[in-house]
Design an enzyme around this catalytic site. Structure first.
Site, PDB file in Angstrom:
ATOM      1  N   GLY A  41     -26.794 -65.534 -51.839  1.00 31.50           N
ATOM      2  CA  GLY A  41     -27.576 -63.906 -52.446  1.00 31.50           C
ATOM      3  C   GLY A  41     -25.803 -63.033 -51.520  1.00 31.50           C
ATOM      4  N   GLY A  76     -25.261 -59.888 -53.206  1.00 30.24           N
ATOM      5  CA  GLY A  76     -26.417 -58.818 -53.765  1.00 30.24           C
ATOM      6  C   GLY A  76     -25.638 -57.547 -52.335  1.00 30.24           C
ATOM      7  CD  GLN A  77     -28.932 -52.658 -51.761  1.00 27.26           C
ATOM      8  OE1 GLN A  77     -30.173 -53.715 -51.482  1.00 27.26           O
ATOM      9  NE2 GLN A  77     -29.196 -51.575 -51.749  1.00 27.26           N
ATOM     10  CB  ILE A 109     -27.531 -67.501 -59.155  1.00 28.51           C
ATOM     11  CG1 ILE A 109     -27.772 -65.531 -59.338  1.00 28.51           C
ATOM     12  CG2 ILE A 109     -28.356 -68.032 -58.051  1.00 28.51           C
ATOM     13  CD1 ILE A 109     -29.036 -65.264 -59.611  1.00 28.51           C
ATOM     14  CE1 TYR A 113     -38.381 -56.229 -51.318  1.00 26.18           C
ATOM     15  CE2 TYR A 113     -39.872 -54.904 -49.860  1.00 26.18           C
ATOM     16  CZ  TYR A 113     -38.083 -55.196 -50.235  1.00 26.18           C
ATOM     17  OH  TYR A 113     -37.386 -54.859 -49.624  1.00 26.18           O
ATOM     18  CE  LYS A 150     -38.581 -58.571 -48.245  1.00 22.91           C
ATOM     19  NZ  LYS A 150     -36.779 -59.695 -48.378  1.00 22.91           N
ATOM     20  CB  ILE A 160     -29.722 -51.240 -45.600  1.00 17.81           C
ATOM     21  CG1 ILE A 160     -30.480 -52.174 -44.828  1.00 17.81           C
ATOM     22  CG2 ILE A 160     -27.805 -51.486 -45.491  1.00 17.81           C
ATOM     23  CD1 ILE A 160     -30.212 -52.919 -45.550  1.00 17.81           C
TER      24      ILE A 160
END
Length: 390
Positions: free
Chosen positions: A80, A83-84, A107, A215, A219, A245
């Protein structure tokens, strides 16, 4: 050796008078390697003598961190990486470990670009394909995996099956590869792992977790499955519960806390900000440099010191929309904000903590943030203004 140890113990006694609670806890749990122990304490003693103007508390934490965080990764795979968090974490790891030792996993359709692509190796690493992950790990002799593949909170609610496939089925594949290839694994958890029945103020490290979003459910499952693999197979799994974040590099991407990034974009562009959360909605937040440091510090921590391993609370600042708005207005007096509440985002936010208690992270691996709301706001406005400058 006896005289040297006597001097070391004298230094400990001196430290104990400065901060008795912390030092008694810390020194009572040190490894009993006398030579290493002596060298570190003697170094600190000299440092105290020569730097009396420096805060004793800061010296203590600096010393503690040399003992807690002395492990090094060798070859790292960031899954990833575009990503962010991944895009910035990959570059930070390359600064610290060398470009060639950090592989940017991606990906199809989300390939690395620019500096991320040019500065080091990259490889297709789809978490839904265990064999692909295994091949990458073997090719680059990976000993540490950062698994950052996941959908953000609001996006996950619209695609629950995909969220589970990436977040949990993908994690299973990574843990199996880690078991077979002897890798350490970092998979972040979140404040989303808590729920309405969780204590919202100074949320404890160990407390009830009953989230009502996919979500959050994923987690909690991430924490439990990672811990299971540690106890069952000895896989070195670690994670933190990230708050919201804030970053000037990565644009907002569909998270509940992303309003705290959007608001800076509006301020810098001279636009009125439309806030999707109610006034008074407190949430834990963290500036990206602190988030990156937390992810690296935990993976470098001495495993013998870790009691909790997966799901460490980490906190930096807690604020409501009107608080960050007022902070920005100190530097952008003409900035305006109004409320238009998004029911889904508001319901998710209300199920999350106002502020987490991160005592365990501070004690077990020396966690401490560098940015509060004032310093973060100043840096965000400065860096984002430069970034968005025509």
């Amino acid at each position: 050796m006896g005289g040297e140890l006597a001097n070391a113990l004298l230094t400990i006694e001196r430290l104990g008078s400065v901060f008795p609670l912390q030092s008694n806890y810390f020194f009572s749990t040190l490894e009993k390697d006398e030579m290493l122990f002596f060298i570190k304490v003697q170094y600190l003693s000299i440092f105290l003598e020569r730097n009396e103007h420096i805060s004793k508390k800061n010296i203590y934490f600096a010393y503690e961190n040399t003992t807690l965080n002395d492990y090094r990764m060798k070859n790292i795979l960031v899954i990833g990486s575009t990503g962010q968090i991944g895009s910035e974490l990959t570059m930070e790891l390359r600064k610290r470990y060398g470009n060639e030792h950090v592989v940017a996993g991606y990906i199809k359709g989300a390939e690395p670009k620019g500096e991320l692509k040019e500065s080091g190796p990259s490889a297709m690493a789809d978490v839904t394909d265990g064999e692909m992950i295994s091949e990458v790990v073997k090719k680059y002799d990976i000993d540490a995996i950062y698994n950052l593949a996941a959908l953000l909170s609001v996006v996950a609610e619209s695609k629950p099956r995909l969220a589970w496939k990436i977040g949990i089925d993908g994690l299973w594949n990574i843990l199996e590869v880690a078991r077979e290839e002897h890798c350490a694994v970092f998979t972040p958890s979140s404040i989303g792992s808590f729920g309405l029945t969780t204590p919202h103020t100074r949320t404890p490290q160990d407390t009830i977790q009953r989230p009502r979003t996919i979500y959050g459910v994923s987690k909690v499952t991430t924490e439990l499955l990672s811990t299971y693999y540690f106890h069952k197979y000895g896989v070195d799994t670690r994670s933190v519960r990230f708050p919201g974040i804030i970053s000037y590099i990565t644009p907002p991407g569909g998270g509940t806390t992303d309003y705290a990034v959007d608001i800076f974009y509006s301020a810098v562009r001279g636009e009125k900000f439309i806030c999707p959360l109610k006034k008074g909605t407190l949430l834990d937040m963290m500036y990206m440099p602190d988030a990156l440091n937390a992810a690296i510090m935990l993976m470098e921590a001495n495993p013998k010191r870790l009691v909790h391993r997966n799901g460490f609370n980490v906190a930096a600042m807690s604020f409501a929309p009107e608080t960050i708005y007022a902070e920005i207005k100190k530097y952008k007096p003409e900035f305006e904000m109004e409320y238009d509440v998004d029911p889904l985002k508001q319901s998710i936010a209300e199920s999350w903590p106002d502020k987490m208690d991160d005592t365990c992270a501070r004690r077990e691996w020396g966690w401490a943030p560098n940015y509060d709301i004032t310093r973060m706001t100043q840096d965000m406005l400065k860096k984002l203004s430069a970034r968005l400058k025509p």
